[in-house]
Enzyme design. Structure first.
Site, PDB file in Angstrom:
ATOM      1  N   LYS A  22       0.882  -1.234  -0.099  1.00 52.39           N
ATOM      2  CA  LYS A  22      -0.140  -0.125  -0.081  1.00 52.39           C
ATOM      3  C   LYS A  22       0.842   1.235   0.000  1.00 52.39           C
ATOM      4  O   LYS A  22       0.521   2.236  -0.787  1.00 52.39           O
ATOM      5  CB  LYS A  22      -0.945   0.043   1.218  1.00 52.39           C
ATOM      6  CG  LYS A  22      -1.591   1.420   1.518  1.00 52.39           C
ATOM      7  CD  LYS A  22      -2.352   1.352   2.739  1.00 52.39           C
ATOM      8  CE  LYS A  22      -1.556   1.500   4.135  1.00 52.39           C
ATOM      9  NZ  LYS A  22      -1.382   3.115   4.258  1.00 52.39           N
ATOM     10  N   ASN A  23       1.917   1.195   0.966  1.00 53.07           N
ATOM     11  CA  ASN A  23       2.513   2.468   1.058  1.00 53.07           C
ATOM     12  C   ASN A  23       3.660   2.793   0.101  1.00 53.07           C
ATOM     13  O   ASN A  23       4.481   3.694   0.009  1.00 53.07           O
ATOM     14  CB  ASN A  23       3.522   2.565   2.447  1.00 53.07           C
ATOM     15  CG  ASN A  23       2.268   2.510   3.358  1.00 53.07           C
ATOM     16  OD1 ASN A  23       1.061   2.836   3.063  1.00 53.07           O
ATOM     17  ND2 ASN A  23       2.618   2.125   4.792  1.00 53.07           N
ATOM     18  N   CYS A 115      -6.004  11.834  11.494  1.00 48.10           N
ATOM     19  CA  CYS A 115      -6.619  10.326  11.593  1.00 48.10           C
ATOM     20  C   CYS A 115      -6.747   9.878  13.035  1.00 48.10           C
ATOM     21  O   CYS A 115      -5.947  10.488  13.949  1.00 48.10           O
ATOM     22  CB  CYS A 115      -6.005   9.583  10.407  1.00 48.10           C
ATOM     23  SG  CYS A 115      -4.297   9.131  10.945  1.00 48.10           S
ATOM     24  N   ARG A 120      -1.230  14.261  12.603  1.00 51.14           N
ATOM     25  CA  ARG A 120      -0.632  14.190  11.293  1.00 51.14           C
ATOM     26  C   ARG A 120      -0.269  15.409  10.497  1.00 51.14           C
ATOM     27  O   ARG A 120      -1.107  15.876   9.482  1.00 51.14           O
ATOM     28  CB  ARG A 120      -1.436  13.425  10.407  1.00 51.14           C
ATOM     29  CG  ARG A 120      -1.966  11.900  10.897  1.00 51.14           C
ATOM     30  CD  ARG A 120      -0.916  10.964  11.083  1.00 51.14           C
ATOM     31  NE  ARG A 120      -0.291  10.409   9.841  1.00 51.14           N
ATOM     32  CZ  ARG A 120      -0.664   9.276   9.217  1.00 51.14           C
ATOM     33  NH1 ARG A 120      -1.861   8.806   9.610  1.00 51.14           N
ATOM     34  NH2 ARG A 120      -0.104   9.003   7.989  1.00 51.14           N
ATOM     35  N   ASP A 305       3.928   0.467  11.934  1.00 49.33           N
ATOM     36  CA  ASP A 305       2.765   0.124  11.518  1.00 49.33           C
ATOM     37  C   ASP A 305       2.726  -1.386  11.979  1.00 49.33           C
ATOM     38  O   ASP A 305       1.713  -2.258  11.464  1.00 49.33           O
ATOM     39  CB  ASP A 305       2.957   0.044   9.839  1.00 49.33           C
ATOM     40  CG  ASP A 305       2.854   1.425   9.563  1.00 49.33           C
ATOM     41  OD1 ASP A 305       3.043   1.554   8.267  1.00 49.33           O
ATOM     42  OD2 ASP A 305       2.456   2.271  10.230  1.00 49.33           O
ATOM     43  N   ARG A 397      -8.893  -0.773   4.309  1.00 48.82           N
ATOM     44  CA  ARG A 397      -7.927   0.218   3.779  1.00 48.82           C
ATOM     45  C   ARG A 397      -6.519  -0.027   3.418  1.00 48.82           C
ATOM     46  O   ARG A 397      -5.773   0.481   2.293  1.00 48.82           O
ATOM     47  CB  ARG A 397      -7.743   1.461   4.669  1.00 48.82           C
ATOM     48  CG  ARG A 397      -8.984   2.369   5.070  1.00 48.82           C
ATOM     49  CD  ARG A 397      -8.831   3.504   5.853  1.00 48.82           C
ATOM     50  NE  ARG A 397      -7.502   4.103   5.472  1.00 48.82           N
ATOM     51  CZ  ARG A 397      -6.338   4.597   6.351  1.00 48.82           C
ATOM     52  NH1 ARG A 397      -6.841   4.762   7.455  1.00 48.82           N
ATOM     53  NH2 ARG A 397      -5.206   5.096   5.967  1.00 48.82           N
TER      54      ARG A 397
HETATM   55  C1  EPZ Z   1       3.913   7.082   6.304  1.00 50.67           C
HETATM   56  O1  EPZ Z   1       3.018   7.827   6.834  1.00 50.67           O
HETATM   57  C2  EPZ Z   1       2.739   5.787   5.878  1.00 50.67           C
HETATM   58  N1  EPZ Z   1       1.655   5.850   5.084  1.00 50.67           N
HETATM   59  C3  EPZ Z   1       2.251   5.290   7.427  1.00 50.67           C
HETATM   60  O2  EPZ Z   1       1.775   4.031   7.323  1.00 50.67           O
HETATM   61  C4  EPZ Z   1       3.402   4.853   8.362  1.00 50.67           C
HETATM   62  O3  EPZ Z   1       2.983   4.855   9.684  1.00 50.67           O
HETATM   63  C5  EPZ Z   1       4.571   6.145   8.385  1.00 50.67           C
HETATM   64  O4  EPZ Z   1       4.692   6.730   6.914  1.00 50.67           O
HETATM   65  C6  EPZ Z   1       5.878   6.018   9.105  1.00 50.67           C
HETATM   66  O5  EPZ Z   1       6.400   4.755   8.752  1.00 50.67           O
HETATM   67  C7  EPZ Z   1       2.131   6.140   3.931  1.00 50.67           C
HETATM   68  O6  EPZ Z   1       2.967   5.790   3.270  1.00 50.67           O
HETATM   69  C8  EPZ Z   1       0.683   6.238   2.716  1.00 50.67           C
HETATM   70  P1  EPZ Z   1       5.770  10.610   8.427  1.00 50.67           P
HETATM   71  P2  EPZ Z   1       3.391   9.465   6.853  1.00 50.67           P
HETATM   72  O7  EPZ Z   1       5.471  11.592   7.741  1.00 50.67           O
HETATM   73  O8  EPZ Z   1       4.345   9.904   5.496  1.00 50.67           O
HETATM   74  C9  EPZ Z   1       5.278  13.620  11.829  1.00 50.67           C
HETATM   75  C10 EPZ Z   1      -0.152   2.682   7.682  1.00 50.67           C
HETATM   76  O9  EPZ Z   1      -0.683   2.153   8.735  1.00 50.67           O
HETATM   77  N2  EPZ Z   1       5.105  14.755  10.722  1.00 50.67           N
HETATM   78  O10 EPZ Z   1       7.023   9.596   8.035  1.00 50.67           O
HETATM   79  O11 EPZ Z   1       2.314  10.288   7.115  1.00 50.67           O
HETATM   80  C11 EPZ Z   1       3.967  12.900  11.894  1.00 50.67           C
HETATM   81  O12 EPZ Z   1       3.164  13.411  12.636  1.00 50.67           O
HETATM   82  C12 EPZ Z   1      -0.041   4.060   7.652  1.00 50.67           C
HETATM   83  O13 EPZ Z   1       0.153   1.959   6.416  1.00 50.67           O
HETATM   84  C13 EPZ Z   1       5.428  16.068  11.050  1.00 50.67           C
HETATM   85  O14 EPZ Z   1       5.357  16.347  12.192  1.00 50.67           O
HETATM   86  O15 EPZ Z   1       4.506   9.349   8.262  1.00 50.67           O
HETATM   87  C14 EPZ Z   1       4.626  11.525  12.529  1.00 50.67           C
HETATM   88  O16 EPZ Z   1       4.743  11.495  13.930  1.00 50.67           O
HETATM   89  C15 EPZ Z   1      -0.154   4.739   8.973  1.00 50.67           C
HETATM   90  N3  EPZ Z   1       5.222  16.866  10.029  1.00 50.67           N
HETATM   91  C16 EPZ Z   1       5.915  11.368  11.925  1.00 50.67           C
HETATM   92  O17 EPZ Z   1       6.289  12.830  11.652  1.00 50.67           O
HETATM   93  C17 EPZ Z   1       5.065  16.449   8.720  1.00 50.67           C
HETATM   94  O18 EPZ Z   1       4.891  17.106   7.945  1.00 50.67           O
HETATM   95  C18 EPZ Z   1       6.178  10.463  10.744  1.00 50.67           C
HETATM   96  O19 EPZ Z   1       5.182  10.826  10.012  1.00 50.67           O
HETATM   97  C19 EPZ Z   1       4.851  15.134   8.405  1.00 50.67           C
HETATM   98  C20 EPZ Z   1       5.137  14.001   9.572  1.00 50.67           C
END
Ligand code: EPZ
Length: 418
Positions: A22-23, A115, A120, A305, A397
């Site tokens: 998915k990711n 979410c 997020r 995850d 999802r």
């Molecule tokens: C990706 O989400 C994945 N989703 C998530 O999978 C996964 O948990 C996550 O990466 C971490 O590995 C997809 O790839 C579609 P991040 P993403 O930006 O990109 C903070 C699942 O279950 N952050 O690495 O949103 C954020 O709040 C999903 O498959 C900021 O502060 O993750 C979090 O605490 C859930 N500012 C941390 O960074 C930003 O602009 C990691 O987020 C962006 C993120």
């Protein structure tokens, strides 16, 4: 609304072929705007993918399924304004900013809602894009991006955000000069996006490491074929299903190197795991041993995850397990549901101390997010009696019929549509 009804006590056994991740699929679908005709093999039939296809369709990208092969035609893309309702519902719509800016020089999307697992924020995405010269206005819940004066840049991410890394990569592929991303996320899905962008003819390198370099190109291939990497989180979830039921499982089309942290914890719990180039075999003991500490971290650390699935596993381990969730601030909602099944643990902020219990008992529980829902199904596979998991549409999802996969391995699980 859908529910899954699980009858516990049946050790799983069998072989399953992993489908695409998915990711990896979601950013690659967004990146299809940067080409013309793309064929994606092993694209998973999951809710998030169909939602992303709806967003792409609204801006003129045509798609057609042929089994697990998805054909995309982006030649008719005509708008940089994403549909409000769809882009709010799907968090991953934020991945569209980069490709829209690279293709049209503009992008308008609705602020993606938080979410179930946290609020997020997208500050790292927006800061990275503004360093590429994008003018960003945030008004009335909309993000309006003007990329008429975009330029290559050297960007240092304060945190190795997966989505921000991917958005900047896609935004920069047509920018003259070299864009460098420091402290980039290192997840394998980013390497898969890089492979796809290179197939399109762009010059991207370094994905999988902390520094990614993009040399802008204004030429791209018109027809590409890409097989999406297998889903390491679906793999981990299925391995946990075999482990929690004391069963065994063979996964094919696997990439063991992507599951190193997961396999290490399953072995710590007493499982036998044997890997070859693209297969994983796991055999579980009758009673799982103690896993002393799980700390979620950016890749190659233990994946957030997989936290919920191991939470379920640890409730039945012989000993005390500690889980620390370092990545998201609200990713323990499955805990309250597991308590109802007889789990024993205490929580302080992002730390959970779980004392293993002899058995869980089935009851009605509610899924609050994708991976938490999968964790409740795992708990039901091992619990005495029946477990009904409500709001199972969350699970859809990220899993293409989790119940179908588990049924093929001998689980007693049925879906009920309310
Ligand atoms: C990706 O989400 C994945 N989703 C998530 O999978 C996964 O948990 C996550 O990466 C971490 O590995 C997809 O790839 C579609 P991040 P993403 O930006 O990109 C903070 C699942 O279950 N952050 O690495 O949103 C954020 O709040 C999903 O498959 C900021 O502060 O993750 C979090 O605490 C859930 N500012 C941390 O960074 C930003 O602009 C990691 O987020 C962006 C993120």
């Amino acid at each position: 609304m859908a529910s899954l009804i699980v009858t516990g006590g049946y050790p799983l056994s069998g072989t399953l072929r992993l489908s695409g991740a998915k990711n990896a699929a979601l950013p690659i679908l967004a990146a299809s705007l940067l080409g013309e005709h793309s064929t994606l093999a092993d694209c998973p039939h999951i809710l998030d993918v169909s939602n992303m296809l709806d967003i792409l369709s609204a801006i003129g990208v045509k798609s057609r399924w042929n089994g697990e092969e998805l054909s995309l035609d982006a030649t008719g893309a005509h708008s940089c304004v994403m549909p409000q309702k769809l882009s709010k519902e799907l968090r991953s719509s934020i991945f569209m900013l980069g490709p829209l800016l690279a293709r049209f020089g503009c992008a308008v999307c609705t602020y993606p809602g938080g979410c179930e697992i946290g609020h997020r924020p997208i500050d790292l995405h927006l800061r990275g894009l503004s360093m590429l010269g994008v003018q960003i206005r945030e008004e009335y819940g909309q993000i309006v991006c003007d990329g008429q004066n975009m330029h290559a840049a050297e960007i240092h991410l304060d945190y190795p955000s997966v989505g921000a890394t991917e958005n900047i990569m896609m935004a920069a592929v047509r920018l003259k000069g070299e864009t460098v991303i420091h402290n980039a996320a290192r997840e394998p899905e980013i390497e898969d996006l890089q492979r796809y962008l290179c197939l399109l003819g762009y010059e991207v390198s370094g994905a999988g490491d902390s520094t990614i370099s993009i040399h802008g190109r204004d030429l791209w291939k018109t027809d590409v074929y890409h097989a999406i990497m297998p889903d390491r989180i679906v793999a981990g979830t299925l391995l946990c299903a075999a482990a929690i039921t004391g069963g065994e499982l063979t996964l094919t089309n696997a990439r063991p190197q992507h599951l190193s942290a997961i396999l290490s914890k399953l072995r710590e719990a007493g499982c036998l795991a044997i890997c070859s180039r693209n297969r994983i075999f796991l055999s579980a003991p009758e009673k799982l041993g103690e896993i002393k500490l799980i700390e979620t971290l950016p890749y190659p650390g233990f994946p957030t995850d997989m936290q919920a699935q191991f939470f379920a596993l640890c409730t039945l381990c012989d000993g005390t397990c500690v889980i620390v969730e370092n990545v998201f601030e609200n990713r323990f909602k499955h805990g309250a549901e597991l308590l109802r099944m007889g789990a024993a643990f205490t929580q302080r902020d992002r730390t959970i101390v779980i004392r293993g219990v002899p058995a869980l008992s089935g009851t009605t529980v509610t899924a609050h997010d994708l991976r938490g829902g999968a964790a409740l199904v795992l708990a039901g596979l091992a619990a005495k009696g029946k477990t009904r998991v409500l709001q199972a549409q969350f699970i859809d999802r990220g899993y293409d019929s989790l119940e179908g996969m588990l049924q093929s391995l001998g689980a007693h699980i049925q879906r009920e549509e309310d």
